[in-house]
Design an enzyme around this catalytic site. Structure first.
Site, mmCIF file in Angstrom:
data_model
loop_
_atom_site.group_PDB
_atom_site.id
_atom_site.type_symbol
_atom_site.label_atom_id
_atom_site.label_comp_id
_atom_site.label_asym_id
_atom_site.label_seq_id
_atom_site.Cartn_x
_atom_site.Cartn_y
_atom_site.Cartn_z
ATOM 1 C CD GLU A 78 -4.042 -5.876 1.762
ATOM 2 O OE1 GLU A 78 -4.915 -5.232 2.390
ATOM 3 O OE2 GLU A 78 -2.818 -5.770 1.982
ATOM 4 C CD GLU B 76 -3.132 -1.035 2.070
ATOM 5 O OE1 GLU B 76 -4.254 -1.474 1.759
ATOM 6 O OE2 GLU B 76 -2.895 -0.528 3.194
#
Length: 516
Positions: free
Chosen positions: A301, A203
């Site tokens: 995810e 991320e």
């Protein structure tokens, strides 16, 4: 003549000895990037380079994956998992049997204090990854290796430098990323793991390993990428961003990578429906990136609760539909190659009371953070550690038995006569509490175990529940309210866009209140 032959023999011996001792022929530096003692490995002699590992690289056309990085700590805490017939079975074998074809595993540098106490969150160092990789390989499953380049959680709110790299300048950290990446992958492959894909950073929204300048972040990415290429050029390389609902940001990341000629294969995003908008928007933004830059695209995810009130918990329809929707939209996206469900087995260990359960979480690191983690992660408030806060996102019930949704992870359907044992979830008829909209039931009692931005939480019948008198995030307006974002407790503005003002708290984006 004998003297002449003897002199020739001596001269040749000296030349050969000198040649063998020459630094130019010394291969001892080949393995300098792998500091085995740092990871407490003892069998250094096993680390021998054995070619290009072609037989252990397993490319896939479409990934139906899961991230079960916490599994070792969960099993150490006493959690038992079962197959679809209700019999104890290794979870990797169970997942493979329903069609899951890849296992994502996160790697932290050193997720423990200097005196050896774990930070929790699954204790995901290289040794844990090795064990996961070995077990996955026995089930025929390759790894999607996720490097955080941190000692604990790396996300948009924090990308903390590993403790041992704290004194390093930018160039030294860039170099260490190469060494660490290559060393870990060599070790996993030497110990029998299959590898399909590697993720460089987690991320990384303009932020990675302590750097917040995109140009420097991309230098780090490129060195990590080079390490993977030097292992085997058939391993896919993924870069991972988040907040696909912020489409301008996603397009900017992709454009910067293209301008810098970063050599990667897959553009990934996280996608959590509660925060990140619709699957239609997800498909659109990934399609734009695929069309413009020719990259493969994927969801690294995602998850969805099985106790969401609109879709009753005893048939998991909401969770099943979410999984199907994500797969369907990625399949219908140009260059879409799959999705990974995040932590579908992260359930709470059994205990006679909450204190005993918290002791298990602390001892085995099977909660999102232990009290020790607060020394490294400022967001790990030692008074709020413990718990996974993920139980109702799992595809196993609180007994460790599969829900119907486990078949959806393999892009299949549960048998029509399959019965789950999750009817003991706390499905109170009284829906007058904040947690209903978050996928959790209301509490019958008033005992508060945890408080966050959403409200006060209790724990009943092996499930988190909302205290009925808690605040319900409807007190005022804030940025992102209609998009499902929580409000910030503070008024610290991190980012402005067309929607309004944004902050980051507890590792997540939040909206600044209108009163700030």
């Amino acid at each position: 003549m004998k003297i002449l032959f003897f002199l020739i023999f001596i001269i040749n011996a000296v030349i050969i000895t000198t040649t063998l001792a020459s630094p130019n022929n010394d291969n001892s530096n080949d393995d300098i990037w792998l500091n085995i003692s740092h990871w407490n490995q003892t069998d250094v002699d096993r680390l021998q380079k054995r070619g290009n590992y072609d037989s252990q690289i397993k490319p896939l056309s479409f990934y139906k994956g899961v991230d079960i990085s916490s599994i070792i700590s969960l099993e150490n805490s006493g959690v038992q998992f079962y197959d679809t017939n209700g019999q104890p079975q290794d979870i990797f074998k169970t997942l493979a049997s329903v069609g899951v074809n890849c296992i994502r595993v996160r790697i932290w540098n050193s997720p423990r204090s200097t005196d050896g106490k774990t930070y929790g969150g699954g204790n995901n160092d290289l040794e844990v990854a090795r064990e996961i990789g070995s077990r996955a390989a026995k089930a025929g499953l390759p790894l999607f290796v996720d490097f955080h380049y941190s000692d604990f959680w790396a996300d948009p709110a924090k990308q903390s430098i590993p403790k041992e790299w704290k004194g390093f300048d930018l160039n030294k950290r860039i170099f260490e990323i190469y060494r660490f990446t290559k060393g870990c992958l060599e070790w996993l492959l030497e110990n029998g793991s299959y590898i399909s894909m590697v993720q460089i950073g987690n991320e990384t929204t303009c932020f990675m390993c302590g750097e917040n300048e995109m140009v420097n972040v991309m230098k780090m990415m490129s060195n990590g990428i080079q390490a993977v290429r030097d292992i085997n050029k058939n391993i896919l390389i993924a870069l991972h961003f988040t907040n696909p609902n912020k489409t301008d940001n996603m397009l900017w990341y992709a454009s910067q990578l293209a301008e810098a000629k970063v050599d990667y294969d897959v553009f990934c995003t996280s996608y959590y429906p509660f925060w990140h908008g619709t699957t239609e928007n997800l498909q659109w933004i990934l399609g734009e990136i695929a069309n413009k830059y020719g990259k493969k695209v994927m969801v690294a995810e995602f998850s969805y609760p099985y106790t969401e009130v609109a879709k009753t918990s005893d048939n998991c329809d909401g969770q099943i539909q979410c999984i199907k929707d994500v797969y369907s939209h990625i399949k219908n996206t140009k260059n879409g190659i799959g999705a990974f469900y995040w932590e579908p087995a992260w359930i709470a260990p059994k205990a006679s009371n909450d204190l005993e359960r918290r002791q298990l979480w602390e001892k085995y690191g099977s909660s999102w953070a232990t009290k020790t983690a607060a020394e490294y992660d400022i967001n790990a408030d030692s008074s709020l550690t413990g718990e996974s806060a993920w139980d109702n996102q799992a595809v196993f019930d609180q007994e460790g038995k599969p829900l119907k949704s486990i078949w959806a992870l393999g892009d299949g359907e549960a048998p029509s006569n399959y019965a789950t044992n999750n009817n003991n979830n706390n499905n109170n008829n009284n829906n007058n509490c904040f947690s209903i909209n978050l996928g959790y039931p209301c509490c019958n009692g008033n005992t508060v175990y945890y408080t966050d931005n959403d409200g006060q939480w209790g724990y009943e019948n092996n499930n988190w529940c909302g205290i009925k008198e808690s605040k319900q995030n409807a007190l005022e307006d804030w940025t992102g309210k209609n998009q499902g974002y929580s409000y910030c407790n503070l008024c610290d503005v991190i980012y402005n866009d067309n929607d309004g003002r944004w902050g980051i708290e507890n590792g997540e984006w939040c909206g600044i209140k209108s009163t700030c």
